[in-house]
Each structure stands twice: as C-alpha cells, then as structure tokens.
Design a protein around this motif. Structure first.
Motif, PDB file in Angstrom:
ATOM      1  N   PHE A 122       0.858  -1.180   0.000  1.00 18.28           N
ATOM      2  CA  PHE A 122       0.000   0.000   0.000  1.00 18.28           C
ATOM      3  C   PHE A 122       0.901   1.238   0.000  1.00 18.28           C
ATOM      4  O   PHE A 122       1.921   1.256   0.695  1.00 18.28           O
ATOM      5  CB  PHE A 122      -0.892   0.023   1.242  1.00 18.28           C
ATOM      6  N   THR A 123       0.521   2.249  -0.747  1.00 12.99           N
ATOM      7  CA  THR A 123       1.305   3.481  -0.824  1.00 12.99           C
ATOM      8  C   THR A 123       0.495   4.656  -0.301  1.00 12.99           C
ATOM      9  O   THR A 123      -0.620   4.903  -0.775  1.00 12.99           O
ATOM     10  CB  THR A 123       1.736   3.782  -2.273  1.00 12.99           C
ATOM     11  N   VAL A 218       2.139  -7.846   4.124  1.00 15.94           N
ATOM     12  CA  VAL A 218       1.680  -6.506   3.771  1.00 15.94           C
ATOM     13  C   VAL A 218       2.760  -5.483   4.120  1.00 15.94           C
ATOM     14  O   VAL A 218       3.330  -5.513   5.215  1.00 15.94           O
ATOM     15  CB  VAL A 218       0.388  -6.136   4.520  1.00 15.94           C
ATOM     16  N   ILE A 219       3.012  -4.583   3.184  1.00 10.57           N
ATOM     17  CA  ILE A 219       3.936  -3.473   3.412  1.00 10.57           C
ATOM     18  C   ILE A 219       3.184  -2.187   3.118  1.00 10.57           C
ATOM     19  O   ILE A 219       2.402  -2.111   2.161  1.00 10.57           O
ATOM     20  CB  ILE A 219       5.174  -3.563   2.498  1.00 10.57           C
ATOM     21  N   CYS A 220       3.403  -1.147   3.924  1.00  9.05           N
ATOM     22  CA  CYS A 220       2.867   0.175   3.638  1.00  9.05           C
ATOM     23  C   CYS A 220       4.034   1.121   3.376  1.00  9.05           C
ATOM     24  O   CYS A 220       4.892   1.318   4.239  1.00  9.05           O
ATOM     25  CB  CYS A 220       2.018   0.704   4.789  1.00  9.05           C
ATOM     26  N   GLN A 221       4.069   1.683   2.177  1.00 13.05           N
ATOM     27  CA  GLN A 221       5.078   2.671   1.831  1.00 13.05           C
ATOM     28  C   GLN A 221       4.528   4.056   2.130  1.00 13.05           C
ATOM     29  O   GLN A 221       3.464   4.424   1.637  1.00 13.05           O
ATOM     30  CB  GLN A 221       5.436   2.570   0.341  1.00 13.05           C
ATOM     31  N   ILE A 222       5.224   4.828   2.955  1.00  9.74           N
ATOM     32  CA  ILE A 222       4.818   6.199   3.249  1.00  9.74           C
ATOM     33  C   ILE A 222       5.923   7.119   2.737  1.00  9.74           C
ATOM     34  O   ILE A 222       7.050   7.093   3.242  1.00  9.74           O
ATOM     35  CB  ILE A 222       4.591   6.423   4.756  1.00  9.74           C
ATOM     36  N   TRP A 223       5.605   7.930   1.725  1.00 15.83           N
ATOM     37  CA  TRP A 223       6.611   8.731   1.022  1.00 15.83           C
ATOM     38  C   TRP A 223       6.119  10.187   0.987  1.00 15.83           C
ATOM     39  O   TRP A 223       5.371  10.581   0.113  1.00 15.83           O
ATOM     40  CB  TRP A 223       6.800   8.172  -0.380  1.00 15.83           C
ATOM     41  N   ASN A 257       1.784  -4.728  13.709  1.00 13.44           N
ATOM     42  CA  ASN A 257       2.457  -5.780  12.938  1.00 13.44           C
ATOM     43  C   ASN A 257       2.751  -5.382  11.499  1.00 13.44           C
ATOM     44  O   ASN A 257       3.348  -6.155  10.748  1.00 13.44           O
ATOM     45  CB  ASN A 257       1.606  -7.056  12.937  1.00 13.44           C
ATOM     46  N   LEU A 258       2.338  -4.197  11.105  1.00  9.90           N
ATOM     47  CA  LEU A 258       2.509  -3.750   9.727  1.00  9.90           C
ATOM     48  C   LEU A 258       3.970  -3.434   9.443  1.00  9.90           C
ATOM     49  O   LEU A 258       4.666  -2.855  10.267  1.00  9.90           O
ATOM     50  CB  LEU A 258       1.664  -2.502   9.486  1.00  9.90           C
ATOM     51  N   LYS A 259       4.448  -3.819   8.270  1.00 11.27           N
ATOM     52  CA  LYS A 259       5.780  -3.459   7.817  1.00 11.27           C
ATOM     53  C   LYS A 259       5.698  -2.112   7.095  1.00 11.27           C
ATOM     54  O   LYS A 259       4.902  -1.944   6.170  1.00 11.27           O
ATOM     55  CB  LYS A 259       6.348  -4.512   6.875  1.00 11.27           C
ATOM     56  N   ILE A 260       6.515  -1.152   7.520  1.00  6.22           N
ATOM     57  CA  ILE A 260       6.486   0.200   6.974  1.00  6.22           C
ATOM     58  C   ILE A 260       7.794   0.491   6.262  1.00  6.22           C
ATOM     59  O   ILE A 260       8.873   0.204   6.793  1.00  6.22           O
ATOM     60  CB  ILE A 260       6.249   1.241   8.084  1.00  6.22           C
ATOM     61  N   VAL A 261       7.704   1.072   5.072  1.00  5.50           N
ATOM     62  CA  VAL A 261       8.889   1.466   4.316  1.00  5.50           C
ATOM     63  C   VAL A 261       8.820   2.962   4.029  1.00  5.50           C
ATOM     64  O   VAL A 261       7.754   3.499   3.709  1.00  5.50           O
ATOM     65  CB  VAL A 261       9.019   0.661   3.010  1.00  5.50           C
ATOM     66  N   ILE A 292      12.388   5.474  14.290  1.00  3.86           N
ATOM     67  CA  ILE A 292      11.057   6.058  14.459  1.00  3.86           C
ATOM     68  C   ILE A 292       9.946   5.058  14.153  1.00  3.86           C
ATOM     69  O   ILE A 292       8.771   5.410  14.153  1.00  3.86           O
ATOM     70  CB  ILE A 292      10.866   7.337  13.625  1.00  3.86           C
ATOM     71  N   GLY A 293      10.315   3.803  13.848  1.00  2.33           N
ATOM     72  CA  GLY A 293       9.299   2.778  13.679  1.00  2.33           C
ATOM     73  C   GLY A 293       9.146   2.231  12.284  1.00  2.33           C
ATOM     74  O   GLY A 293       8.320   1.346  12.062  1.00  2.33           O
ATOM     75  N   ALA A 294       9.927   2.737  11.316  1.00  3.84           N
ATOM     76  CA  ALA A 294       9.879   2.178   9.967  1.00  3.84           C
ATOM     77  C   ALA A 294      10.765   0.940   9.901  1.00  3.84           C
ATOM     78  O   ALA A 294      11.789   0.855  10.589  1.00  3.84           O
ATOM     79  CB  ALA A 294      10.323   3.207   8.937  1.00  3.84           C
ATOM     80  N   ASP A 295      10.369  -0.015   9.073  1.00  4.99           N
ATOM     81  CA  ASP A 295      11.113  -1.271   8.963  1.00  4.99           C
ATOM     82  C   ASP A 295      12.105  -1.268   7.804  1.00  4.99           C
ATOM     83  O   ASP A 295      13.133  -1.943   7.866  1.00  4.99           O
ATOM     84  CB  ASP A 295      10.131  -2.437   8.759  1.00  4.99           C
ATOM     85  N   TYR A 296      11.773  -0.515   6.738  1.00  6.74           N
ATOM     86  CA  TYR A 296      12.577  -0.562   5.533  1.00  6.74           C
ATOM     87  C   TYR A 296      12.784   0.838   4.963  1.00  6.74           C
ATOM     88  O   TYR A 296      12.122   1.799   5.353  1.00  6.74           O
ATOM     89  CB  TYR A 296      11.891  -1.434   4.463  1.00  6.74           C
ATOM     90  N   PHE A 297      13.680   0.918   3.985  1.00  3.77           N
ATOM     91  CA  PHE A 297      14.080   2.196   3.397  1.00  3.77           C
ATOM     92  C   PHE A 297      14.357   1.986   1.909  1.00  3.77           C
ATOM     93  O   PHE A 297      14.984   0.988   1.522  1.00  3.77           O
ATOM     94  CB  PHE A 297      15.331   2.701   4.126  1.00  3.77           C
TER      95      PHE A 297
END
Length: 348
Positions: A122-123, A218-223, A257-261, A292-297
C-alpha cells in the motif's frame, strides 16, 4: 429450496466521514474522499472480521434510475441481521424488504485487501506517489509501474476510485496517495479549502477502513515530506522529521504488525536553498528511519542522477514534467525500478 430473499437500504450520503477524516471535497480528483457506499462496505467487513473468511463484499450496489437518482444496497435477508448493528441511523431508517421502484443492480462493491499467498504493498504519499503529471497519471505511478515490472500479468483491480489497485500472480498493490499531502496534514499553498486534512484522508479513509488482515504479507510505503519543505520555508528539516515521527508512530500504534517502508525525497526545481533542505531531510531519514518505527528504506534519490538533491541533475530534464516537480512517465519508471528492486529483496 426456497428462493433467496433480500433486504435493501440506502447508503447515507455523509456516512462515516466524521469518523474517518471528513471535511474533504468529494469531487477533487485524486484527492476526493472515498465514496460513502465504499466506506459502509469496508466498515461492515471490518466489524465482521472479514476478509479472514475470504469475502470481498458484503452487499451489492444498485441505483434507482429515475430522478432523483439514488444509490442503494442489496443484501441477503439471512445476512442482514449480522450487518444491521453497523449501519447508521439514516441507513436503518431506509431499510425495506421490497426492492425500491426502478431499482437495478449495478455491480458489487469490491474491497481491496491483502491477498492470501500474495505480497501486498500500500502506498500513502503525495502527488509524486499518486502519479499526477505523468502521461497516464495514476497508471504511471511508481507503484503501478513496479507492479508491471514484477508481473507482466498484473491487472487493474476494480477499486474505487479507479486506477489505484493492481494484482498479479504473486503481488498486489494499492495506491492510496493524495496530491498535496504532507506530514503536517495540510498544504499551505492551496489552503485547507483545497487540500483539507490530506494525511487524515489517506490514513483514515483509504487505509484504516480497509479490512486488513495483517497476518498476510503486507507493506505500507509512506513517502512524504517534499510539500512540507517547499510550502513552508520557516520549517527546518528537523521539524519536518518530527512531523514524520508523529505520523509513523500513529501508523505503528494502529497496526503494530505492519511493515512500513520510507523513501528519500527527490529533486524539486533548481532552488539551491530548497535542495539543501531536501538533502538535510534525506540525511535524517537515512540515519533514523528505523528508530522512528519504519522497517525498511528505499533510496529514490539514488535512482537517477536527475533526482539528486545534492549536486548535478536538472529538474527540467525529460525525467520531470514541465513543472520541474513531478516525474514524467520516464522518470517514474526509474523510481518504479527502485521500488521493484526493494520489493524483490525485502525480507518478510
């Protein structure tokens, strides 16, 4: 076997907007609110604990074709007692066991959701994430192009609004980005009347109302961040980072439990002062995203020299639209490649 019977109700025109962000313009392009009937559908599915059962929709939608045109829902009378506790007072007042005059079914209301045995991304972002100013707009969004690179069989999912959801054999993607979004939840350039509570709408309406099953991949990308820095020159990169910390914390609290990028910002015009601010923010992001809680970059800035916020590059290049802010279709392709490479290498 007796024939199936149905119950009908009319969706409340303002349904759930106060609870899920609200105050937006229904008719504002990529930034419009989710349609009330879709919010009703998602709300019911969430309350019932679906889609653990594999259900994509609860009701079927239909219209009364004569003036004034109205949208109604049809549900099996056997299921109705289960969903009635989650209808609004307005919807309950409209309930009837007889089809309204001139009612015709128009289709189902799908709820995009993580798919069993598929990785879903999800973006949440601004117009760069949404795909505005590319040749095909939302179809040329980085996440949409990345889906095509990952799976040539990917097809558009019938999501409201259109051109936001895609599914392939292994991957699924949903673009929830809204033009004008910022970590600060407003856009000073357009004013709140034009860009109201943009992060709230993306998070509350487009994301939190989805019947997420976070046991799936599930991954959520926040950009976000470019609008904060460009529209309020009094803000320091550190202050924008504080905004980001607040919103990521909000996501983490809601979905532990959400993975955030998160991803680096790309070049925006040739203004040296702004480029320096973008670069400072990217430096903070690279060093602190995990804390700050993000899992990926994902390093979008490194996708092509034109996107660099330090030296070189030219925002008037063919990788940018004429405004020097939004990537062209070609530029979006480079960003999509960076996202695709990340998705292929992500450790679930």
């Amino acid at each position: 076997m007796p024939a199936e019977t149905y119950t009908y109700f009319r969706y409340e025109s303002a349904n759930l907007r106060a609870a899920y962000g609200g105050d937006a313009l229904l008719d504002a392009g990529d930034s419009a609110e989710i349609y009330p009937l879709t919010l009703t559908q998602r709300h019911i599915a969430t309350q019932l604990g679906w889609p653990a059962s594999g259900t994509h929709y609860v009701c079927r939608s239909g219209k009364i074709s004569t003036a004034p045109e109205q949208t109604w829902a049809r549900v099996s009378s056997g299921l109705y007692p289960s969903i009635s506790p989650y209808l609004t007072n307005s919807e309950l007042a409209s309930v009837t066991t007889t089809a309204p005059a001139n009612f015709t079914l128009t289709g189902d209301i799908p709820s995009f959701m993580p798919k069993v045995r598929k990785q879903t991304i999800f973006t949440i972002g601004d117009s760069i994430s949404a795909g505005v100013s590319t040749t095909n707009d939302l179809l040329d969004a980085p996440v949409a192009l990345a889906m095509g690179m990952l799976d040539s069989t990917a097809v558009e999912h019938p999501l409201e609004p259109q051109k936001r959801g895609f599914e392939g054999v292994q991957w699924a993607a949903c673009n929830l980005a809204l033009g004008g979004s910022s970590w600060g939840n407003t856009n000073a350039a357009g004013g709140d009347a034009a860009y109201p509570k943009r992060f709230d709408l993306a998070f509350n309406q487009r994301f939190r109302t989805l019947p997420l099953n976070t046991t799936e991949k599930v991954i959520c990308q926040i950009w976000l961040g470019t609008n904060d820095l460009a529209y309020d020159t009094s803000l320091t990169p550190d202050q924008v980072w504080t905004r980001a910390t607040t919103q990521i914390g909000r996501m983490r609290t809601a979905f532990p439990n959400l993975k955030i990028v998160m991803g680096t910002l790309i070049r925006r015009t040739e203004n040296a002062a702004l480029l320096a601010r973008l670069n400072s923010y990217n430096t903070l992001l690279r060093a602190n995203y995990a804390s700050i809680g993000a899992d990926y970059f994902v390093d979008y800035e490194a996708a092509h020299p034109d996107f660099s916020t330090t030296s070189g590059g030219n925002s008037a290049s063919s990788n940018y639209a004429g405004d020097g802010v939004h990537p062209s279709t070609a530029g979006a392709g480079f960003l999509a490649t960076a996202l695709k490479n990340f998705m292929l290498g992500v450790a679930w």
